[in-house]
Design a protein around this motif. Sequence first.
Motif, PDB file in Angstrom:
ATOM      1  N   VAL A   1      -0.231   4.339  -0.237  1.00 19.96           N
ATOM      2  CA  VAL A   1      -0.963   5.544   0.157  1.00 19.96           C
ATOM      3  C   VAL A   1      -1.361   5.442   1.624  1.00 19.96           C
ATOM      4  O   VAL A   1      -2.519   5.165   1.958  1.00 19.96           O
ATOM      5  CB  VAL A   1      -2.202   5.762  -0.739  1.00 19.96           C
ATOM      6  CG1 VAL A   1      -2.783   7.152  -0.495  1.00 19.96           C
ATOM      7  CG2 VAL A   1      -1.843   5.606  -2.209  1.00 19.96           C
ATOM      8  N   ARG A   2      -0.403   5.647   2.513  1.00 19.96           N
ATOM      9  CA  ARG A   2      -0.730   5.635   3.944  1.00 19.96           C
ATOM     10  C   ARG A   2      -1.400   6.941   4.348  1.00 19.96           C
ATOM     11  O   ARG A   2      -2.217   6.983   5.248  1.00 19.96           O
ATOM     12  CB  ARG A   2       0.546   5.406   4.751  1.00 19.96           C
ATOM     13  CG  ARG A   2       1.126   4.022   4.536  1.00 19.96           C
ATOM     14  CD  ARG A   2       2.338   3.765   5.381  1.00 19.96           C
ATOM     15  NE  ARG A   2       3.472   4.586   4.962  1.00 19.96           N
ATOM     16  CZ  ARG A   2       4.700   4.435   5.452  1.00 19.96           C
ATOM     17  NH1 ARG A   2       4.936   3.527   6.377  1.00 19.96           N
ATOM     18  NH2 ARG A   2       5.689   5.184   5.016  1.00 19.96           N
ATOM     19  N   SER A   3      -1.043   8.025   3.677  1.00 16.22           N
ATOM     20  CA  SER A   3      -1.706   9.308   3.900  1.00 16.22           C
ATOM     21  C   SER A   3      -1.550  10.142   2.639  1.00 16.22           C
ATOM     22  O   SER A   3      -0.622   9.935   1.849  1.00 16.22           O
ATOM     23  CB  SER A   3      -1.095  10.050   5.103  1.00 16.22           C
ATOM     24  OG  SER A   3       0.195  10.532   4.786  1.00 16.22           O
ATOM     25  N   ARG A   4      -2.456  11.096   2.446  1.00 14.42           N
ATOM     26  CA  ARG A   4      -2.370  11.967   1.277  1.00 14.42           C
ATOM     27  C   ARG A   4      -1.073  12.762   1.281  1.00 14.42           C
ATOM     28  O   ARG A   4      -0.386  12.883   0.268  1.00 14.42           O
ATOM     29  CB  ARG A   4      -3.571  12.923   1.242  1.00 14.42           C
ATOM     30  CG  ARG A   4      -3.532  13.899   0.062  1.00 14.42           C
ATOM     31  CD  ARG A   4      -4.834  14.678  -0.074  1.00 14.42           C
ATOM     32  NE  ARG A   4      -5.111  15.482   1.107  1.00 14.42           N
ATOM     33  CZ  ARG A   4      -6.097  15.255   1.972  1.00 14.42           C
ATOM     34  NH1 ARG A   4      -6.895  14.216   1.793  1.00 14.42           N
ATOM     35  NH2 ARG A   4      -6.305  16.044   3.003  1.00 14.42           N
ATOM     36  N   ALA A   5      -0.706  13.288   2.458  1.00 13.53           N
ATOM     37  CA  ALA A   5       0.493  14.116   2.547  1.00 13.53           C
ATOM     38  C   ALA A   5       1.742  13.321   2.169  1.00 13.53           C
ATOM     39  O   ALA A   5       2.611  13.806   1.429  1.00 13.53           O
ATOM     40  CB  ALA A   5       0.635  14.682   3.962  1.00 13.53           C
ATOM     41  N   GLU A   6       1.837  12.098   2.651  1.00  9.60           N
ATOM     42  CA  GLU A   6       3.020  11.299   2.359  1.00  9.60           C
ATOM     43  C   GLU A   6       3.089  10.928   0.888  1.00  9.60           C
ATOM     44  O   GLU A   6       4.151  10.992   0.271  1.00  9.60           O
ATOM     45  CB  GLU A   6       3.035  10.036   3.213  1.00  9.60           C
ATOM     46  CG  GLU A   6       4.264   9.172   2.969  1.00  9.60           C
ATOM     47  CD  GLU A   6       4.258   7.899   3.790  1.00  9.60           C
ATOM     48  OE1 GLU A   6       5.348   7.422   4.131  1.00  9.60           O
ATOM     49  OE2 GLU A   6       3.167   7.385   4.089  1.00  9.60           O
TER      50      GLU A   6
ATOM     51  N   ASN B   1       0.846  -1.198   0.000  1.00  9.97           N
ATOM     52  CA  ASN B   1       0.000   0.000   0.000  1.00  9.97           C
ATOM     53  C   ASN B   1       0.880   1.245   0.000  1.00  9.97           C
ATOM     54  O   ASN B   1       1.549   1.542   0.984  1.00  9.97           O
ATOM     55  CB  ASN B   1      -0.915  -0.016   1.229  1.00  9.97           C
ATOM     56  CG  ASN B   1      -1.780   1.225   1.330  1.00  9.97           C
ATOM     57  OD1 ASN B   1      -1.890   2.010   0.385  1.00  9.97           O
ATOM     58  ND2 ASN B   1      -2.388   1.416   2.488  1.00  9.97           N
TER      59      ASN B   1
ATOM     60  N   ARG C   1      -7.314   6.906  -5.376  1.00  8.32           N
ATOM     61  CA  ARG C   1      -8.266   6.886  -4.264  1.00  8.32           C
ATOM     62  C   ARG C   1      -9.678   6.564  -4.756  1.00  8.32           C
ATOM     63  O   ARG C   1     -10.410   5.802  -4.128  1.00  8.32           O
ATOM     64  CB  ARG C   1      -8.274   8.237  -3.541  1.00  8.32           C
ATOM     65  CG  ARG C   1      -6.961   8.644  -2.875  1.00  8.32           C
ATOM     66  CD  ARG C   1      -6.578   7.718  -1.724  1.00  8.32           C
ATOM     67  NE  ARG C   1      -6.002   6.464  -2.224  1.00  8.32           N
ATOM     68  CZ  ARG C   1      -6.021   5.320  -1.567  1.00  8.32           C
ATOM     69  NH1 ARG C   1      -6.645   5.227  -0.418  1.00  8.32           N
ATOM     70  NH2 ARG C   1      -5.447   4.249  -2.058  1.00  8.32           N
TER      71      ARG C   1
ATOM     72  N   TYR D   1      -3.010  10.430  -7.663  1.00  7.23           N
ATOM     73  CA  TYR D   1      -3.507  10.214  -6.309  1.00  7.23           C
ATOM     74  C   TYR D   1      -5.042  10.195  -6.310  1.00  7.23           C
ATOM     75  O   TYR D   1      -5.655   9.307  -5.715  1.00  7.23           O
ATOM     76  CB  TYR D   1      -3.002  11.304  -5.370  1.00  7.23           C
ATOM     77  CG  TYR D   1      -3.626  11.225  -3.995  1.00  7.23           C
ATOM     78  CD1 TYR D   1      -3.144  10.358  -3.028  1.00  7.23           C
ATOM     79  CD2 TYR D   1      -4.748  12.014  -3.677  1.00  7.23           C
ATOM     80  CE1 TYR D   1      -3.749  10.259  -1.780  1.00  7.23           C
ATOM     81  CE2 TYR D   1      -5.354  11.918  -2.440  1.00  7.23           C
ATOM     82  CZ  TYR D   1      -4.842  11.044  -1.491  1.00  7.23           C
ATOM     83  OH  TYR D   1      -5.456  10.952  -0.265  1.00  7.23           O
TER      84      TYR D   1
ATOM     85  N   GLY E   1      -6.140  -0.870   1.260  1.00  4.33           N
ATOM     86  CA  GLY E   1      -5.701   0.515   1.185  1.00  4.33           C
ATOM     87  C   GLY E   1      -5.414   0.950  -0.237  1.00  4.33           C
ATOM     88  O   GLY E   1      -5.461   2.138  -0.556  1.00  4.33           O
ATOM     89  N   GLU E   2      -5.097  -0.034  -1.107  1.00  2.00           N
ATOM     90  CA  GLU E   2      -4.803   0.286  -2.505  1.00  2.00           C
ATOM     91  C   GLU E   2      -4.934  -0.977  -3.345  1.00  2.00           C
ATOM     92  O   GLU E   2      -4.498  -2.059  -2.929  1.00  2.00           O
ATOM     93  CB  GLU E   2      -3.395   0.861  -2.655  1.00  2.00           C
ATOM     94  CG  GLU E   2      -3.064   1.210  -4.089  1.00  2.00           C
ATOM     95  CD  GLU E   2      -1.616   1.597  -4.306  1.00  2.00           C
ATOM     96  OE1 GLU E   2      -1.291   1.985  -5.436  1.00  2.00           O
ATOM     97  OE2 GLU E   2      -0.825   1.503  -3.353  1.00  2.00           O
TER      98      GLU E   2
ATOM     99  N   PRO F   1       1.910  -1.584   4.436  1.00  2.00           N
ATOM    100  CA  PRO F   1       2.459  -0.296   3.980  1.00  2.00           C
ATOM    101  C   PRO F   1       3.822  -0.476   3.327  1.00  2.00           C
ATOM    102  O   PRO F   1       4.688  -1.195   3.841  1.00  2.00           O
ATOM    103  CB  PRO F   1       2.573   0.516   5.280  1.00  2.00           C
ATOM    104  CG  PRO F   1       1.665  -0.151   6.246  1.00  2.00           C
ATOM    105  CD  PRO F   1       1.671  -1.612   5.888  1.00  2.00           C
TER     106      PRO F   1
END
Length: 277
Positions: free
Chosen positions: A149-154, A147, A169, A165, A184-185, A231
């Motif tokens: 995409v653990r967070s949008r910012a990262e 995965n 999503r 992105y 998650g992805e 992740p």
Amino acid sequence: MPSTLLAEPPLNPVHEVFHVDRVLRPSETGPQRKHKIIAVLPAYNAEQTLAATIADFPAGCVDEILLVDDGSKDNTVAIAREMGLTVIVHEKNTGYGGNQKTCYKYCLDNGADVVVMIHPDYQYDARVIPHAVGMIELGICDVILGNRVRSRAEALKCGMPWWKYVSNRGLTAFENLFLGQNLGEFHSGFRVYRRNVLETIPFERNSNDFVFDTQFLVQAVHFGFRLGDIPVPVRYFDEASQINFRRSTKYGLQTLTAVGRFWLNKFGWKSDLFRPK
């Protein structure tokens, strides 16, 4: 903080060529593994990132590394052979899905119990391989995806284009909803499969294009396999292979079609994608 716990993964795709024995047969002998693990790298023009990708493999984490070259125009094949990898060469480009078909047929013919698929473009952090394989060996999952995409910012900080992105999503939410999953992805280039998955899924009938990956996961859901994720830090840079906006749009539409075929098959409109081998 121990030096192995890094705030960010190192970004250094240039690495000296070395022999693969450094990964396959480390000098310190650890516990003997009970399963045969083959890592496969579907490659196209990967000369600048191949050595760096394999350098991140933890020593002893796999038994063999196979590179299938899909008609590269650079020195990918020469470097892979110099490093001691098992190499299969497609004289003509068969496409991303066609490349993977060769990878998985080889693994089944050569006794792999677990198969790790990772892109050789140094985008995915190969240090997580033992952890992903462990989830398979413990019987927790049949398929593990990395995965990104653990967070949008990262994801954006690591260089993922904003349009990629957003599409990632959106498609992942759609697939989770209509396939009854909680991943998650769905669109990762790092995957680990139990042998039985490859023996059951008729992947030979899938597309030779990028949508092969989506079709494979839709088939895995249809045949009742357990999907999970882990992740995986990623890196976006010029040398890392990426499909452009036009190809991404085509891939998105093909993904929607694959999920649609899954539901049509449920309602009686049978598809060869879901016919057992």
